[in-house]
Motif scaffolding. Sequence first.
Motif, short mmCIF file in Angstrom:
data_model
loop_
_atom_site.label_atom_id
_atom_site.label_comp_id
_atom_site.label_asym_id
_atom_site.label_seq_id
_atom_site.Cartn_x
_atom_site.Cartn_y
_atom_site.Cartn_z
N ALA A 163 19.67 9.48 -5.51
CA ALA A 163 19.22 10.79 -5.01
C ALA A 163 19.03 11.77 -6.16
CB ALA A 163 20.23 11.34 -4.01
N THR A 164 19.92 11.68 -7.16
CA THR A 164 19.79 12.55 -8.33
C THR A 164 18.55 12.18 -9.14
OG1 THR A 164 22.20 12.76 -8.43
CG2 THR A 164 20.97 13.39 -10.40
N GLU A 165 18.32 10.87 -9.30
CA GLU A 165 17.11 10.43 -9.99
C GLU A 165 15.86 10.96 -9.27
OE1 GLU A 165 16.88 8.80 -12.78
OE2 GLU A 165 18.38 7.22 -12.97
N ALA A 166 15.86 10.91 -7.95
CA ALA A 166 14.73 11.40 -7.17
C ALA A 166 14.51 12.89 -7.38
CB ALA A 166 14.95 11.10 -5.69
N ALA A 167 15.59 13.66 -7.38
CA ALA A 167 15.48 15.10 -7.54
C ALA A 167 14.95 15.48 -8.93
CB ALA A 167 16.83 15.76 -7.30
N VAL A 168 15.47 14.79 -9.96
CA VAL A 168 15.03 15.07 -11.33
C VAL A 168 13.57 14.67 -11.52
CG1 VAL A 168 15.37 14.48 -13.76
CG2 VAL A 168 17.35 14.89 -12.28
N ALA A 169 13.21 13.49 -11.01
CA ALA A 169 11.83 13.02 -11.13
C ALA A 169 10.88 13.96 -10.40
CB ALA A 169 11.71 11.60 -10.57
N ARG A 170 11.26 14.42 -9.22
CA ARG A 170 10.41 15.34 -8.46
C ARG A 170 10.21 16.65 -9.20
NH1 ARG A 170 6.33 15.66 -5.50
NH2 ARG A 170 7.09 13.81 -4.40
N ALA A 171 11.28 17.19 -9.78
CA ALA A 171 11.17 18.46 -10.51
C ALA A 171 10.23 18.32 -11.71
CB ALA A 171 12.55 18.92 -10.95
N PHE A 172 10.37 17.22 -12.45
CA PHE A 172 9.51 17.00 -13.61
C PHE A 172 8.07 16.78 -13.18
CE2 PHE A 172 8.29 13.91 -17.20
CZ PHE A 172 7.79 14.93 -17.98
N LEU A 173 7.88 15.98 -12.14
CA LEU A 173 6.52 15.73 -11.65
C LEU A 173 5.85 17.04 -11.21
CD1 LEU A 173 4.22 13.82 -10.73
CD2 LEU A 173 5.38 13.71 -8.51
N ASP A 174 6.57 17.85 -10.44
CA ASP A 174 5.98 19.10 -9.97
C ASP A 174 5.57 20.00 -11.13
OD1 ASP A 174 6.22 18.34 -7.35
OD2 ASP A 174 8.00 19.55 -6.93
N GLN A 175 6.39 20.00 -12.18
CA GLN A 175 6.04 20.77 -13.36
C GLN A 175 4.74 20.24 -13.98
OE1 GLN A 175 7.69 20.14 -17.57
NE2 GLN A 175 9.06 21.71 -16.74
N CYS A 176 4.61 18.91 -14.05
CA CYS A 176 3.40 18.31 -14.63
C CYS A 176 2.17 18.58 -13.76
CB CYS A 176 3.60 16.80 -14.81
SG CYS A 176 4.78 16.38 -16.11
N VAL A 177 2.33 18.51 -12.44
CA VAL A 177 1.20 18.82 -11.54
C VAL A 177 0.76 20.26 -11.72
CG1 VAL A 177 0.50 19.07 -9.13
CG2 VAL A 177 1.79 17.05 -9.84
N GLU A 178 1.71 21.17 -11.81
CA GLU A 178 1.36 22.58 -12.03
C GLU A 178 0.59 22.75 -13.34
OE1 GLU A 178 4.93 24.84 -11.89
OE2 GLU A 178 4.97 24.96 -9.69
N ARG A 179 1.06 22.10 -14.39
CA ARG A 179 0.36 22.18 -15.68
C ARG A 179 -1.04 21.61 -15.58
NH1 ARG A 179 3.93 19.28 -19.99
NH2 ARG A 179 2.19 19.90 -21.35
N HIS A 180 -1.19 20.50 -14.86
CA HIS A 180 -2.51 19.89 -14.72
C HIS A 180 -3.46 20.79 -13.93
CE1 HIS A 180 -5.41 16.73 -14.90
NE2 HIS A 180 -5.41 16.49 -13.60
N LEU A 181 -2.94 21.42 -12.89
CA LEU A 181 -3.77 22.33 -12.10
C LEU A 181 -4.27 23.52 -12.93
CD1 LEU A 181 -1.74 22.34 -8.76
CD2 LEU A 181 -3.98 21.30 -9.13
N LYS A 182 -3.50 23.88 -13.95
CA LYS A 182 -3.89 24.98 -14.84
C LYS A 182 -4.70 24.48 -16.04
CE LYS A 182 0.33 27.61 -13.82
NZ LYS A 182 1.62 28.09 -14.40
#
Length: 383
Positions: free
Chosen positions: A295-314
């Motif tokens: 569950a911790t791995e999932a939460a960390v991976a999700r946070a990093f992915l969301d950051q990358c998606v935001e960067r890509h959208l910009k």
Amino acid sequence: MPLQLPKSSWSTTELEDLRELSRSFLQKEVTPHQERWAAEKKADRELWTKAGEVGLLCLSIPEEYGGGGGTFAHEAVLYEEQARAGDSAWGVTVHNGIVAHYLLAYASEEKKREWLPKLATGEMVGAIAMTEPGTGSDLQGIKTRAVRDGDHYVLNGAKTFITNGFHADLVIVACKTDPDAGAQGVSLLVVETATPGFRRGRLLDKVGMKGQDTSELFFDDVRVPAANLLGEAEGQGFVQLMRQLPQERLIIAVTAVAGLEAAVDLTLEYTKERTAFGRPIFSFQNTKFTLAEAATEAAVARAFLDQCVERHLKGELDVQGAAMAKLWTTERVNKVIDDCVQLFGGYGYMTEYPIARAWADVRISRIFGGTSEIMKEIISRSL
């Protein structure tokens, strides 16, 4: 109870509506056929036209070319729902997120208007052919050759491991237009598969992703119009590939994280229902600790992915950032799903169980789109 993770920072009401549409389409048109597709090594061709009818193809392509007019976030929603549905047969990530964007970025205006609307309706299925029998990560070493002959190129060579290869109507082919120029001799040509001299090899028998049509492709004196060259001149293919690969790698990260989350949810449900020694498996400390880590791995991976998606959208996600996203998420999903299989015991090794299929499916994520080793090499260049 499934994982309780916060909603992605880039999510909107519109995107959640698209999520519901994607989920219902997958439940109706994909999930019931997964076993048959795995046996046949390909999805049904009409899946593409059905997806086009409901607007799930070319989601991030401008409306003037027949697309949905959305952003990468729209694509990400569809890919997440596909991963959560346990489907690896439908090659929509390649069609939508890769092929369509090469055409949008590099095809002539005339060719964009010819090809993109057909990709958006599902009249055409797209594929991209880079890997060859003797060349994988080293794209500079490809042998497929295109020789200019008047208003055409004559294309000869072979490609392998090509997603959508069986159904493809249009293939972007990485080839050498100058075999002595190294990376500067690589060009991208668009081949319509009805062209004489093009032929498909066998559907490949893979360890995982059984239902995804993955084929060998052969080009024997295929005459390709010079207008099908992507870019304004020969020799731009390697640069074009490098510019587009970050999005491809982010797509892989999106599916990896969604697959990780789905695996943890499956395992939570199973361990709370399955009993051993008179009590639920979840009640044992080893199970709780393993799933706490997952569950911790999932939460960390999700946070990093969301950051990358935001960067890509910009427009700010660079090559190194995309490589980090792919490296981290694919390594994590492989580790977590392997741990989940262990908690399923013998049933985790039975292909009738989704966790077993997920275990086999995700192994390739550390290889395609650039191996983990190549990702480390790319990241190290910025250190």
